[in-house]
Design an enzyme around this catalytic site. Structure first.
Site, PDB file in Angstrom:
ATOM      1  N   CYS A 228      -7.547 101.777 105.685  1.00  0.00           N
ATOM      2  CA  CYS A 228      -8.405 100.645 105.283  1.00  0.00           C
ATOM      3  C   CYS A 228      -9.268 100.266 106.476  1.00  0.00           C
ATOM      4  O   CYS A 228      -9.184  99.158 106.999  1.00  0.00           O
ATOM      5  CB  CYS A 228      -7.560  99.462 104.823  1.00  0.00           C
ATOM      6  SG  CYS A 228      -6.391  99.833 103.497  1.00  0.00           S
ATOM      7  N   GLY A 232     -14.119  99.292 111.295  1.00  0.00           N
ATOM      8  CA  GLY A 232     -13.614 100.268 112.256  1.00  0.00           C
ATOM      9  C   GLY A 232     -13.112  99.709 113.569  1.00  0.00           C
ATOM     10  O   GLY A 232     -12.872 100.473 114.509  1.00  0.00           O
ATOM     11  N   GLY A 233     -12.882  98.404 113.661  1.00  0.00           N
ATOM     12  CA  GLY A 233     -12.434  97.828 114.922  1.00  0.00           C
ATOM     13  C   GLY A 233     -11.137  98.414 115.430  1.00  0.00           C
ATOM     14  O   GLY A 233     -11.009  98.781 116.608  1.00  0.00           O
ATOM     15  N   LYS A 234     -10.141  98.535 114.554  1.00  0.00           N
ATOM     16  CA  LYS A 234      -8.850  99.078 114.991  1.00  0.00           C
ATOM     17  C   LYS A 234      -8.930 100.587 115.156  1.00  0.00           C
ATOM     18  O   LYS A 234      -8.240 101.157 116.014  1.00  0.00           O
ATOM     19  CB  LYS A 234      -7.759  98.674 113.998  1.00  0.00           C
ATOM     20  CG  LYS A 234      -7.478  97.166 114.010  1.00  0.00           C
ATOM     21  CD  LYS A 234      -6.313  96.817 113.118  1.00  0.00           C
ATOM     22  CE  LYS A 234      -6.042  95.315 113.139  1.00  0.00           C
ATOM     23  NZ  LYS A 234      -7.151  94.540 112.525  1.00  0.00           N
ATOM     24  N   ASP A 249     -12.003 104.275 103.875  1.00  0.00           N
ATOM     25  CA  ASP A 249     -12.034 102.984 103.216  1.00  0.00           C
ATOM     26  C   ASP A 249     -12.439 103.200 101.770  1.00  0.00           C
ATOM     27  O   ASP A 249     -13.264 104.074 101.468  1.00  0.00           O
ATOM     28  CB  ASP A 249     -13.013 102.024 103.900  1.00  0.00           C
ATOM     29  CG  ASP A 249     -12.749 100.570 103.528  1.00  0.00           C
ATOM     30  OD1 ASP A 249     -12.072  99.882 104.307  1.00  0.00           O
ATOM     31  OD2 ASP A 249     -13.193 100.143 102.446  1.00  0.00           O
ATOM     32  N   ASP A 268     -14.616 109.832 119.382  1.00  0.00           N
ATOM     33  CA  ASP A 268     -14.903 110.566 118.148  1.00  0.00           C
ATOM     34  C   ASP A 268     -13.985 110.064 117.043  1.00  0.00           C
ATOM     35  O   ASP A 268     -12.764 110.024 117.215  1.00  0.00           O
ATOM     36  CB  ASP A 268     -14.679 112.075 118.346  1.00  0.00           C
ATOM     37  CG  ASP A 268     -15.687 112.677 119.318  1.00  0.00           C
ATOM     38  OD1 ASP A 268     -16.866 112.278 119.257  1.00  0.00           O
ATOM     39  OD2 ASP A 268     -15.285 113.521 120.136  1.00  0.00           O
ATOM     40  N   ASP A 287      -4.482  98.411 107.403  1.00  0.00           N
ATOM     41  CA  ASP A 287      -4.764  96.983 107.608  1.00  0.00           C
ATOM     42  C   ASP A 287      -5.244  96.490 106.252  1.00  0.00           C
ATOM     43  O   ASP A 287      -6.429  96.504 105.954  1.00  0.00           O
ATOM     44  CB  ASP A 287      -5.830  96.825 108.687  1.00  0.00           C
ATOM     45  CG  ASP A 287      -6.054  95.370 109.070  1.00  0.00           C
ATOM     46  OD1 ASP A 287      -5.382  94.494 108.490  1.00  0.00           O
ATOM     47  OD2 ASP A 287      -6.915  95.112 109.926  1.00  0.00           O
ATOM     48  N   CYS A 340      -3.747  90.252 108.112  1.00  0.00           N
ATOM     49  CA  CYS A 340      -4.032  89.054 108.907  1.00  0.00           C
ATOM     50  C   CYS A 340      -3.658  87.842 108.061  1.00  0.00           C
ATOM     51  O   CYS A 340      -4.436  86.906 107.895  1.00  0.00           O
ATOM     52  CB  CYS A 340      -5.488  88.999 109.368  1.00  0.00           C
ATOM     53  SG  CYS A 340      -6.715  89.129 108.068  1.00  0.00           S
TER      54      CYS A 340
END
Length: 392
Positions: A228, A232-234, A249, A268, A287, A340
């Protein structure tokens, strides 16, 4: 703009929000229609509006009505500001207070959901999930969230990133939740334009979100599916620690900025289309979509738009995601489920039910973070698939 004019503008924005419009959309529309307002004015109005959205029920109680005017009046009283200095009726200022608006209440006498700024239906769920910390945690959600940065280990160290930011007048301090986390203390509005950000030394990311990635203990070369991925932060944080990350996603448009973000970060990340996630990963991380209750400092509109029906639907989606990702883990590999959320229905209860209905899995770690730790509220469960475990 004068302070009174800013409060009058906030009343206008809040009335539109209370009428059903999205908060960010209203703020954007107001700014476009009032181009005379400078950047400092817009920032000040935004702060007034978001404070009122976070404290909607208590400000309404203090201000005597759940209207834009009532919320602004309540906010002034909560801050110890004499309302008569703002509600003057002078040019661009709100009209003077009516006699009925001079009545005040003692918040200590109000019901828990009002004092802690929560919907009535949600308070029992929070109380059950958080126990005696329900009050302090929900009170923390009434405050503005700190601005956190993640030092990108693919390009720098935390100390070096901190020094680079300081050269541009952006002061930070390390945060204990993660060895990559920096809390911005001065110059937060300049971060996105800074050289350190543009060159990929840092990314905006909550400290607890960084702690979630830390707790996955990834090693270089580990094959990871971020199921998920969203923006793309994590995925970026995982790749910065050397993992071979594949991002997925259900709505591929959410990942549209990921290639540019990965280029800037010097990592990458493979992207795959919905429905083509594959199997045999060492770690599958989800997530999952959730209530977002742990991040309501940043998105206060979320706590007022969430409903019992909406929460039940989210729980169904989370269960489906767990069932979907389990077969994608290689024998002996790990599954990591995160939200979260502060609600047990989305967290521990989901994992309990998954293990009950799915043979071949065991829990190996569980972490809970709340705003009392400094960052947003997050939950993480890590499960291990038996080496000989079979999945349909």
């Amino acid at each position: 703009m004068t302070p009174a004019a800013r409060q009058a503008a906030a009343i206008e924005v809040l009335d539109a929000w209370l009428g059903g419009d999205a908060l960010e959309a209203v703020l954007t529309r107001w700014a476009r229609q009032n181009r005379y307002a400078g950047s400092k004015d817009r920032a000040a109005i935004r702060d007034i509006v978001y404070d009122a959205a976070r404290c909607r029920r208590s400000f309404a109680a203090l201000g005597g009505s759940e209207t834009g005017r009532g919320l602004v009046l309540g906010g002034l009283r909560a801050a110890g500001v004499d309302p008569d200095t703002i509600f003057t009726g002078e040019r661009f200022a709100p009209a003077p207070l009516a006699d009925s608006e001079r009545d005040t209440v003692d918040l200590a006498t109000q019901p828990d959901p009002v004092r802690h700024d929560m919907p009535d239906w949600l308070w029992p769920h929070l109380s059950e999930s958080l126990g005696p910390d329900a009050g302090p945690i929900t009170d923390a959600l009434r405050d503005r969230a700190p601005v956190f940065l993640r030092a990108n280990l693919a390009r720098t160290t935390r100390d070096a990133a901190r020094a680079a930011l300081a050269e541009e007048g952006i002061e930070t301090r390390p945060h204990t939740l993660s060895d990559t986390a920096l809390e911005v203390t001065t110059g937060a509005r300049r971060v996105a334009r800074s050289k350190a950000f543009q060159e990929g030394l840092v990314e905006l990311q909550d400290a607890a979100s960084q702690a979630v990635v830390d707790a996955l203990h990834v090693t270089p070369g580990l094959r990871v599916l971020d199921y998920c991925a969203g923006g793309g932060g994590k995925a970026l944080a995982l790749a910065a620690r050397g993992a071979e990350v594949t991002a997925h996603d259900i709505d591929g448009r959410r990942m549209s900025d990921l290639p540019e973000r990965a280029r800037r970060a010097g990592v990458d990340i493979a992207r795959i289309a919905p429905g083509t996630a594959g199997r045999g990963f060492d770690l599958v991380f989800a997530d999952a979509p959730c209530s977002g209750s742990g991040s309501w400092r940043r998105n206060p509109q979320g706590k007022w738009s969430l409903s019992e029906t909406g929460l039940a639907e989210l729980c169904r989606t989370q269960a489906e995601i767990l069932d979907e990702i389990a077969p994608r883990v290689a024998p002996g590999g790990r599954l990591a489920y995160a939200t979260c959320s502060l609600l047990d229905a989305e967290n521990g209860r989901q994992i309990k039910h998954f293990i009950e209905r799915t043979p071949g899995w065991r829990g190996v770690a569980e972490h809970r973070f709340t705003p009392l730790d400094g960052g947003d509220g997050f939950y993480l469960a890590v499960l291990e698939r038996e080496p000989s475990g079979s999945q349909p």
